[in-house]
Scaffold this motif. Sequence first.
Motif, PDB file in Angstrom:
ATOM      1  N   PHE A  10       5.192 -23.901  -8.200  1.00 34.13           N
ATOM      2  CA  PHE A  10       5.024 -24.352  -6.873  1.00 34.13           C
ATOM      3  C   PHE A  10       5.081 -26.030  -7.168  1.00 34.13           C
ATOM      4  CE2 PHE A  10       2.914 -26.689  -3.464  1.00 34.13           C
ATOM      5  CZ  PHE A  10       3.508 -26.102  -2.341  1.00 34.13           C
ATOM      6  N   ASP A  40       6.717 -21.527   1.410  1.00 33.32           N
ATOM      7  CA  ASP A  40       6.940 -21.527  -0.085  1.00 33.32           C
ATOM      8  C   ASP A  40       5.266 -21.144  -0.743  1.00 33.32           C
ATOM      9  OD1 ASP A  40       6.679 -21.999  -2.925  1.00 33.32           O
ATOM     10  OD2 ASP A  40       8.781 -22.756  -2.460  1.00 33.32           O
ATOM     11  N   MET A  41       4.438 -21.705  -0.161  1.00 29.50           N
ATOM     12  CA  MET A  41       3.204 -21.759  -0.840  1.00 29.50           C
ATOM     13  C   MET A  41       2.549 -20.507  -0.336  1.00 29.50           C
ATOM     14  SD  MET A  41      -0.288 -24.212  -0.865  1.00 29.50           S
ATOM     15  CE  MET A  41      -0.034 -24.433   1.063  1.00 29.50           C
ATOM     16  N   GLU A  49       3.884 -17.342  -2.540  1.00 29.93           N
ATOM     17  CA  GLU A  49       3.680 -17.663  -3.714  1.00 29.93           C
ATOM     18  C   GLU A  49       2.051 -17.278  -4.070  1.00 29.93           C
ATOM     19  OE1 GLU A  49       4.364 -19.903  -7.958  1.00 29.93           O
ATOM     20  OE2 GLU A  49       5.875 -19.018  -6.389  1.00 29.93           O
TER      21      GLU A  49
END
Length: 422
Positions: free
Chosen positions: A51, A338-339, A342
């Motif tokens: 990330f 995104d985080m 993930e």
Amino acid sequence: MSFRAFAAVAALSLAGLTACSSSGGTTGGGDAAAPAELTVWIMRDSVSDGFLKRFEADFEATHAGTTLNIQIQEWDGIGQKITSALASKDAPDVIEVGNTQVAQYAASGGVKDLSDKVTDLQGADWIPGLAEPGKIDGKQYGVPWYAANRVVIYHKDLFAQAGITAPPKTRDEWLTDTAKLNTGGNDGIYLTGQTWYALAGFVWDEGGDLATKGADGKWAGALDTPQAQAGIDFYKKLQALGKGPKDSDEAKPLQAEVFAKGHSAQVISTPGGANAIIKANPALKDKLGFFPIPGKTADKPGAVFTGGSDLVIPEASQHQAAAYEVVKALAGEKWQSDMAKEMSYVPNRTSLAGVLAGNDGAVAMAAGAVNGHATPNSPNWAAVEANNPIKQYMTQVLTGADPATAGKAASDAITKALNSTS
């Protein structure tokens, strides 16, 4: 459990379950368009290397002339290190801090007030339990980055054997189902006597709190209020439907290892606790389910403590405008999404919960996060946790002490700690 412990455990375990440009102006400290090397402090295991590499490459590509120097910090000793950095003349430009630590750092006067940026950051959509700790005396010093909170992990086979076809939606249903599960040598729930964040949720559900701040600025412990008494009464009923020890917390013994033995129907944990359970007993891999902690009524999940991290900008940063661009990007939709995918974290905005679709544990966590709360927003709260009178109070009540008397003693201890000037 301190925030530090919560965050470290949550970050390590959750990771295995599968965020308009400003010119200088009010942000101060330089020109956002000017070339700069920005130093960013991120805590160990908060996010993956992948990330960070993606974010760094994208940010530098979209902010010509700016480079990021991302430095990973260790939890041990971080409080003093940040305090020293905030008091220096050459502080990092952006620092990740635990959400319950913002008040402590803001009290030093070394953290930038970002109140004028809340609208730009879509703060109206922030998860309340994550946003509130970053707001001190009406000013927003911390920008919510990510959240994690507890859910109920349950053993699907034991639920099926008890004839329970759907998770409970209310506290009353939860007690009824747990009583059905508490039979034949099985625990209805493994709940220790000192799982105090769970108690806090029940107290918040009743409209109470652990402590309140008066108009004079003084704090008062609130475990002797009717709301707190109702919260501990429910806790006592639930805890009795299992064999959890009354005089220890979820770390002694490790509740994941107890649950892994296969005789407990439920446990209150972050979803990442499932990883530790499966590691201890791989046979449970496909037998675990998740649901939000039930509330008093079916239309609202139970209150939960929202752990997580905020991003702050030190007053001593030499590149405050550019630092704000980093904060805005990390707190924005692209990198929050995104985080979340993930790391299986709850994004900082309620409207982004849908990005967790397909991850049952994270979905349950996000559903509960809408009723997230924070511990009392005092720079002295760490002193309360250091000699936690809440745990002592809980054990006393669960072993027969008068709740009002025990609550008064605990409230007095909290009041003393929060109002200490030493």
